[in-house]
Design a protein around this motif. Structure first.
Motif, short mmCIF file in Angstrom:
data_model
loop_
_atom_site.label_atom_id
_atom_site.label_comp_id
_atom_site.label_asym_id
_atom_site.label_seq_id
_atom_site.Cartn_x
_atom_site.Cartn_y
_atom_site.Cartn_z
N ASP A 1 0.52 -1.70 -0.09
CA ASP A 1 -0.01 0.58 0.45
C ASP A 1 0.65 1.57 0.03
O ASP A 1 2.25 1.34 1.26
N GLY A 2 0.57 1.94 -0.71
CA GLY A 2 0.99 3.59 -1.17
C GLY A 2 2.67 3.43 -1.65
O GLY A 2 3.14 4.64 -1.61
N ALA A 3 2.51 2.43 -2.07
CA ALA A 3 3.97 2.61 -2.99
C ALA A 3 4.60 3.17 -4.21
O ALA A 3 3.58 3.77 -4.63
N PRO A 4 4.71 4.05 -4.34
CA PRO A 4 5.12 4.92 -5.44
C PRO A 4 4.55 4.40 -6.79
O PRO A 4 5.30 3.52 -6.91
N ARG A 5 3.82 5.03 -7.30
CA ARG A 5 3.72 4.84 -8.62
C ARG A 5 4.71 3.78 -9.75
O ARG A 5 4.84 2.67 -10.33
N HIS A 6 6.03 4.44 -9.76
CA HIS A 6 6.76 3.66 -10.56
C HIS A 6 7.94 2.17 -9.66
O HIS A 6 8.86 2.81 -10.43
N ALA A 7 7.32 2.72 -8.49
CA ALA A 7 8.56 1.52 -7.78
C ALA A 7 7.97 0.00 -8.41
O ALA A 7 6.52 -0.15 -8.40
N PRO A 8 9.05 -0.44 -8.57
CA PRO A 8 8.41 -1.74 -9.39
C PRO A 8 7.99 -3.17 -8.23
O PRO A 8 8.22 -3.02 -6.52
N PRO A 9 6.87 -3.77 -8.81
CA PRO A 9 6.54 -5.08 -7.89
C PRO A 9 7.31 -5.96 -7.04
O PRO A 9 8.71 -5.75 -7.56
N SER A 10 7.29 -6.87 -5.88
CA SER A 10 8.09 -7.09 -6.25
C SER A 10 7.14 -8.98 -6.72
O SER A 10 5.57 -8.43 -7.30
N VAL A 11 8.22 -9.82 -7.51
CA VAL A 11 7.88 -10.57 -8.46
C VAL A 11 8.46 -12.11 -8.20
O VAL A 11 9.52 -12.21 -7.60
N PHE A 12 7.43 -12.80 -7.95
CA PHE A 12 7.90 -14.38 -7.33
C PHE A 12 7.56 -15.29 -7.99
O PHE A 12 7.24 -15.31 -9.06
N ALA A 13 8.60 -16.46 -8.10
CA ALA A 13 9.24 -17.31 -9.28
C ALA A 13 9.00 -18.69 -8.19
O ALA A 13 9.20 -18.43 -6.52
N ARG A 14 7.71 -19.40 -8.89
CA ARG A 14 8.06 -20.98 -7.77
C ARG A 14 9.05 -22.03 -7.69
O ARG A 14 10.22 -22.15 -8.42
N VAL A 15 9.51 -22.90 -6.62
CA VAL A 15 10.58 -23.10 -6.99
C VAL A 15 9.51 -24.37 -5.73
O VAL A 15 10.33 -25.57 -5.64
N GLY A 16 8.94 -24.74 -5.07
CA GLY A 16 8.18 -25.85 -5.51
C GLY A 16 6.72 -25.72 -4.74
O GLY A 16 6.00 -24.83 -5.30
N GLU A 17 6.09 -27.02 -4.57
CA GLU A 17 4.64 -27.46 -4.63
C GLU A 17 4.03 -25.98 -3.26
O GLU A 17 2.86 -25.32 -3.82
N ASP A 18 4.66 -25.31 -2.03
CA ASP A 18 4.28 -24.59 -1.14
C ASP A 18 4.87 -22.98 -1.26
O ASP A 18 4.94 -22.67 -0.37
N ARG A 19 6.63 -23.06 -2.03
CA ARG A 19 6.71 -22.07 -2.14
C ARG A 19 7.32 -21.19 -3.23
O ARG A 19 7.48 -21.90 -4.90
N PHE A 20 8.08 -19.90 -3.28
CA PHE A 20 8.11 -18.85 -4.18
C PHE A 20 9.67 -18.35 -3.64
O PHE A 20 9.66 -18.36 -2.23
N THR A 21 10.37 -17.86 -4.66
CA THR A 21 11.55 -17.01 -4.53
C THR A 21 10.83 -15.54 -4.65
O THR A 21 10.29 -15.54 -5.94
N THR A 22 11.42 -14.99 -4.34
CA THR A 22 11.28 -13.17 -4.31
C THR A 22 11.92 -13.28 -5.37
O THR A 22 13.33 -12.70 -4.73
N VAL A 23 12.07 -13.10 -6.83
CA VAL A 23 13.59 -12.55 -7.39
C VAL A 23 13.79 -11.41 -7.30
O VAL A 23 14.56 -11.14 -8.23
N SER A 24 12.47 -10.15 -7.74
CA SER A 24 13.18 -9.08 -7.45
C SER A 24 11.73 -8.17 -6.95
O SER A 24 10.49 -8.07 -6.42
N GLY A 25 12.04 -6.71 -6.59
CA GLY A 25 11.76 -5.96 -5.65
C GLY A 25 11.78 -6.30 -4.71
O GLY A 25 12.65 -6.69 -3.82
N ARG A 26 11.04 -5.89 -3.62
CA ARG A 26 10.88 -5.89 -1.95
C ARG A 26 11.05 -7.41 -1.66
O ARG A 26 10.37 -7.87 -1.96
N GLU A 27 12.63 -7.48 -0.70
CA GLU A 27 12.54 -8.76 -0.09
C GLU A 27 12.85 -10.02 -0.95
O GLU A 27 12.86 -10.89 -1.22
N ALA A 28 14.03 -9.55 -2.52
CA ALA A 28 14.87 -10.15 -3.22
C ALA A 28 15.12 -11.20 -3.12
O ALA A 28 15.95 -11.05 -1.75
N GLY A 29 15.13 -12.30 -3.26
CA GLY A 29 16.04 -13.77 -2.69
C GLY A 29 15.35 -14.55 -1.82
O GLY A 29 15.73 -15.23 -1.50
N GLU A 30 14.20 -13.49 -0.87
CA GLU A 30 13.72 -14.21 0.36
C GLU A 30 12.81 -15.45 -0.24
O GLU A 30 11.85 -14.84 -1.98
#
Length: 448
Positions: A386-415
């Motif tokens: 909420d309230g993120a600047p218009r041009h701030a990139p979102p967090s993007v996720f990639a699936r790495v398991g049945e119930d797990r994703f990795t944050t590939v970019s944006g906030r908490e990248a790598g988590e």
């Protein structure tokens, strides 16, 4: 309209800076190349789009790309001490990364009176004189510009490729990108470089300078159109070199990542791996380098950020060592081109429905009292606070398991984003970077 304003800006900079010759170019993947020149090239050649000027330290960006190519080819690692790959009498402990980012603490210039004599030492002398060079600051203490450091990087890349720096640069960078107007020598079409008197309108030709062993830091000559294309490559290699023949887009993104600030009191500019970074409004960054040699100033920067044209770069080359308007004009040209002739707005088209197991994740979630919206965009799970600047990139996720994703970019990248299910298999909560994420604004106790 944009070209008229840009032409006027060039004329104003040339007149106010009292620069005998100015050549500029703006490269955009979505528009024809724009070039413009004003003034006189001096005795002999007529000023036109093929007139060559000295790039000065813009040369360093070419050397940086050569070094990064070597890393990508498995010939070295950025955190290797340079002495592991190049026989040096001293200072071999400095890492390739620290030298690229000007944070090694190595003294600025080679030993001796290089700039008094207008000629650099040859490579053998440069390396031998390292025994007399100083480390003026502790490594990684702060930004400290070093021509000596970049000269060493150029000879490192040349040694790993089995040739001289100029030969290796031609084979691995200039020819693949079609930069036929760039070379280590001025050639017959070069502008004359001048020192313009501060107290009269007299312009005195400056003596020619051969950098010798310092060539990887400052030797190149070329045209405005060549170096504008190069600046566009630094900002957006995928548009200029879509096959990744010279360097991958991921590696250039790594090079653009700030490693240090150039002024620790005023965080107005940073330095990546061989690249100057000049932040602009709305999360736009100008990436490139300035250059100065006797009688010449140069500036080449690409523009990258939200809603910007693809393959966007500008270059300003001037035949005066005192015409500092060159350095501001390059940013003005990029701004004028972007604002008065903005990039075309891409057409939105409907996409595929989210996968069945992702659909329940979409919508509002909360973590630590703050709201997030999870959505499916461009074929990926995304989250925006909420309230993120218009041009701030979102967090993007990639699936790495049945119930797990990795944050590939944006906030908490790598988590990791972990899904938590109830006894019926429904996702009732998540953990993101270990923090609870719930459908309500609450502070839950989540079990294992």
């Amino acid at each position: 309209m944009a070209q008229s304003k840009m032409e006027r800006a060039v004329r104003r900079a040339q007149a106010e800076g009292r620069i005998p010759a100015v050549a500029v170019a703006v490269h955009r993947a979505d528009r024809p190349l724009w070039t413009f020149q004003v003034g006189t090239a001096g005795d002999g050649p007529e000023l036109d789009a093929d007139t060559r000027f000295r790039y000065g330290s813009v040369t360093k960006t070419f050397t940086a790309v050569l070094v990064l190519q070597c890393r990508d080819a498995g010939l070295l690692e950025l955190d290797d001490p340079i002495g592991r790959h190049l026989a040096l009498p001293r200072h071999g402990e400095h890492t390739v990364r620290d030298l690229l980012a000007h944070r090694s603490g190595l003294q600025r210039e080679p030993h001796g009176d290089v700039w008094d004599l207008h000629t650099g030492p040859d490579t053998e002398r440069l390396l031998a004189d390292l025994a007399k060079a100083e480390r003026v600051l502790p490594p990684q203490r702060r930004f400290h510009y070093s021509n000596l450091g970049f000269a060493l990087l150029g000879h490192l890349a040349a040694a790993k490729r089995g040739g001289e720096w100029g030969e290796v640069l031609r084979e691995y960078v200039l020819d693949p990108l079609g930069l036929s107007g760039t070379s280590c020598e001025p050639g017959p079409r070069a502008a004359t470089g001048y020192l313009v008197s501060a107290y009269s309108d007299h312009a005195r030709p400056e003596p020619a300078t051969d950098c010798g062993g310092i060539a990887p830091a400052a030797q190149l000559w070329g045209t405005a159109s060549d170096v504008a294309r190069w600046a566009a490559f630094l900002a957006d290699p995928a548009a200029v070199d879509p096959a990744g023949e010279v360097l991958s887009a991921d590696t250039m993104a790594e090079a653009r990542h700030p490693h240090t600030v150039r002024d620790e009191s005023v965080w107005a500019g940073g330095f990546g791996l061989g690249l100057m970074l000049e932040p602009q409004p709305e999360r736009v960054v100008h990436v490139g380098h300035y250059g100065a040699m006797f009688g010449f100033l140069a500036a080449a920067f690409g523009r990258t950020g939200p809603d910007q044209p693809a393959g966007f770069g500008a270059a300003v080359l001037g035949s005066s060592g005192t015409g500092v308007e060159v350095n501001t004009l390059v940013h003005e040209l990029l701004r004028l081109s972007a604002t008065d002739d903005p990039a075309d707005i891409p057409v939105w088209t409907p996409g595929e429905a989210p996968p069945a197991d992702v659909a329940p994740l979409l919508g509002r979630w909360w973590s630590e009292g703050f709201g997030f919206t999870f959505s499916w965009r461009d074929g990926a799970l995304q989250a925006r606070g909420d309230g993120a600047p218009r041009h701030a990139p979102p967090s993007v996720f990639a699936r790495v398991g049945e119930d797990r994703f990795t944050t590939v970019s944006g906030r908490e990248a790598g988590e990791t984003l972990e899904l938590l299910r109830d006894g019926d298999g429904r996702v009732t909560a998540m953990r993101w970077a270990t923090y609870p994420v719930t459908r309500g604004q609450e502070t839950p106790l989540l079990g294992d």
